[in-house]
Design a protein around this motif. Sequence first.
Motif, PDB file in Angstrom:
ATOM      1  N   GLU A  68     -96.761  58.237 -36.191  1.00  0.00           N
ATOM      2  CA  GLU A  68     -98.303  58.124 -35.885  1.00  0.00           C
ATOM      3  C   GLU A  68     -98.891  57.750 -37.452  1.00  0.00           C
ATOM      4  N   SER A  81     -97.703  54.698 -38.902  1.00  0.00           N
ATOM      5  CA  SER A  81     -98.049  53.398 -38.349  1.00  0.00           C
ATOM      6  C   SER A  81     -99.344  52.962 -38.693  1.00  0.00           C
ATOM      7  N   LYS A  82    -100.366  54.162 -38.608  1.00  0.00           N
ATOM      8  CA  LYS A  82    -101.641  54.042 -38.918  1.00  0.00           C
ATOM      9  C   LYS A  82    -101.925  53.698 -40.306  1.00  0.00           C
ATOM     10  N   ILE A  88     -99.557  51.921 -41.935  1.00  0.00           N
ATOM     11  CA  ILE A  88     -99.298  50.391 -42.123  1.00  0.00           C
ATOM     12  C   ILE A  88    -100.253  49.473 -41.493  1.00  0.00           C
ATOM     13  N   ALA A  89    -100.779  50.048 -40.506  1.00  0.00           N
ATOM     14  CA  ALA A  89    -101.872  49.009 -39.744  1.00  0.00           C
ATOM     15  C   ALA A  89    -103.180  48.969 -40.769  1.00  0.00           C
ATOM     16  N   ASP A  90    -103.541  50.060 -41.131  1.00  0.00           N
ATOM     17  CA  ASP A  90    -104.813  50.213 -42.392  1.00  0.00           C
ATOM     18  C   ASP A  90    -104.306  49.190 -43.402  1.00  0.00           C
ATOM     19  N   ARG A  91    -102.977  49.193 -43.833  1.00  0.00           N
ATOM     20  CA  ARG A  91    -102.666  48.410 -45.003  1.00  0.00           C
ATOM     21  C   ARG A  91    -102.444  47.091 -44.670  1.00  0.00           C
ATOM     22  N   GLN A  92    -102.059  46.627 -43.460  1.00  0.00           N
ATOM     23  CA  GLN A  92    -102.215  45.144 -42.977  1.00  0.00           C
ATOM     24  C   GLN A  92    -103.443  44.819 -42.831  1.00  0.00           C
ATOM     25  N   ILE A  93    -104.510  45.497 -42.327  1.00  0.00           N
ATOM     26  CA  ILE A  93    -105.635  44.943 -42.583  1.00  0.00           C
ATOM     27  C   ILE A  93    -106.384  44.776 -43.843  1.00  0.00           C
ATOM     28  N   GLN A 127    -104.767  41.836 -45.232  1.00  0.00           N
ATOM     29  CA  GLN A 127    -105.555  40.491 -44.685  1.00  0.00           C
ATOM     30  C   GLN A 127    -106.830  40.266 -45.094  1.00  0.00           C
TER      31      GLN A 127
END
Length: 510
Positions: free
Chosen positions: A329, A332-333, A335-340, A343
């Motif tokens: 988790e 994943s968080k 990675i999501a923060d990194r993707q945001i 972007q």
Amino acid sequence: MVNERSTGSDAVDVPASAQVIDQSTLNRDLEALHTAPSFQSAVLAVDLDLTQNDSITSKSADLVTANDWDVLTAVLTEAQRISSESMLRTPPEEFDAVDVRTAISSMNGTGERAGETTGLMSTDFSLSSMFPSIFGRGATAQTTRPVTRRDTRSASTRSPSGNAAFRIPEAPKKPKDARRDIVRFRSDYANKFAIGSQHTVNFFSGSYDDAQREAKSLIRLLIVFIHDPNSQDSTRLIHETLNSREFDTFVSNNHLIVWGVASDSEEGKYVAYNLHVYKFPFMSVMCPRADNRMFSVRRITGFVAAKDLVEKLQKAVDVTRSELKELQEQRSKLIADRQIKEQQEREYRESAERDKRKMLAAKKARQEKLEAEEKERRRISDTESRRKAIAAEREKLRLQITKPPVTGEIVNVQIRFPSGAKFSRKFAVDDTLEELFVAIICHEKCPDFFTVASGFPRCQIHCAPEWYHSLLSQQLAADGATPSAFRPAGSFREAGLRRAVAVFVNNCET
């Protein structure tokens, strides 16, 4: 690099306030005491039980407290004194051994006075039990045998236990080419254990550090297996347990990474030392942590049946399930923060690029405008310079014009200007066309830059002199037109102009 070193239950905590003595100094002083002449008659028969339960731990291998050193020095000094007094009162033939219990009792005040014991008896004595911070806590006291005079003669070359002087083993160096040991282990496994087996283990092909990085990257459990080629239990473990259907299914279902190495290789020795492995075969289940390190969940030594091994591994998987889930988790968080963030950075870069392109386009437009204005100013300036040159030449030609009578064959030329004005002039058929040019340029309706063409057939008449052709070519080039090559002016006869000819003056100005 090994991330975790499990010290186990035998680890010794040394107080931070204790004075620390270097181990090399202790070894040197012990050897000096062993070889002293006054100490040769007081040999301490000590048996160092260097088993797994009485091993040198990572802390005690490097540190010895000042209190331990004082006790050990006092014991050896008291033994030396007892030996001297006993030899004075006891005939040599009755001397068998030295009782050193009085040395210990003199330290705590509970025993007899040192030197009162004249009978030379054997005693229970173990440095492991007296100095756990040096030799470990798990050793049991050993009963020493009586020391005879024959033994004392060789005491100068022996340690108190009768063996060679004790040396703490040095840590093995990190292998320079660990993958070579892994390739050799995988090859031995494929040739000796995998042939004829329906289920085999797909060992990780990289080094121990590579396996740890893979486990951290994929967030999976890592099984470390150290194989002893000389152990029957290790061979049996591979044949009956690792190559079993139960173990193969368990590894596949839980997506485990299995890494193996031989204990006699450099990589095997290095990993075994850092994991505190003393018995083979050895298996350890290691789990990644949130701080990017690995910790050992379960350690297994010796032969284990396939069913029992799977049960133990299943317990380790159940224990670490929440750890791995939480780590997943977090990953994943992250990675999501990194993707945001990526972007947002990408959108910012695109916006910055658009703004930059707009700024560059505006700057380029301004630069082009300035260049165009500068070019136009230069063109106008050059045109004015050429006009002045033409005007000066025109005035000279007007002053030189004469009207001699025309004789012979006559060519009547009618000249028409772009403004509609026209006039006629008569020329002799053998006159040069340059006289036609002079008549045209001296007329008040003649433009500064022009060419002359006949009416029928329509063709250009080359009547301009070289100076005018040069100025006209420069003007045409400045206006973007292509000038024609210079041709010297001939006569009317050579140009095919006879009798009556209509001539048109073309304005070349834009």
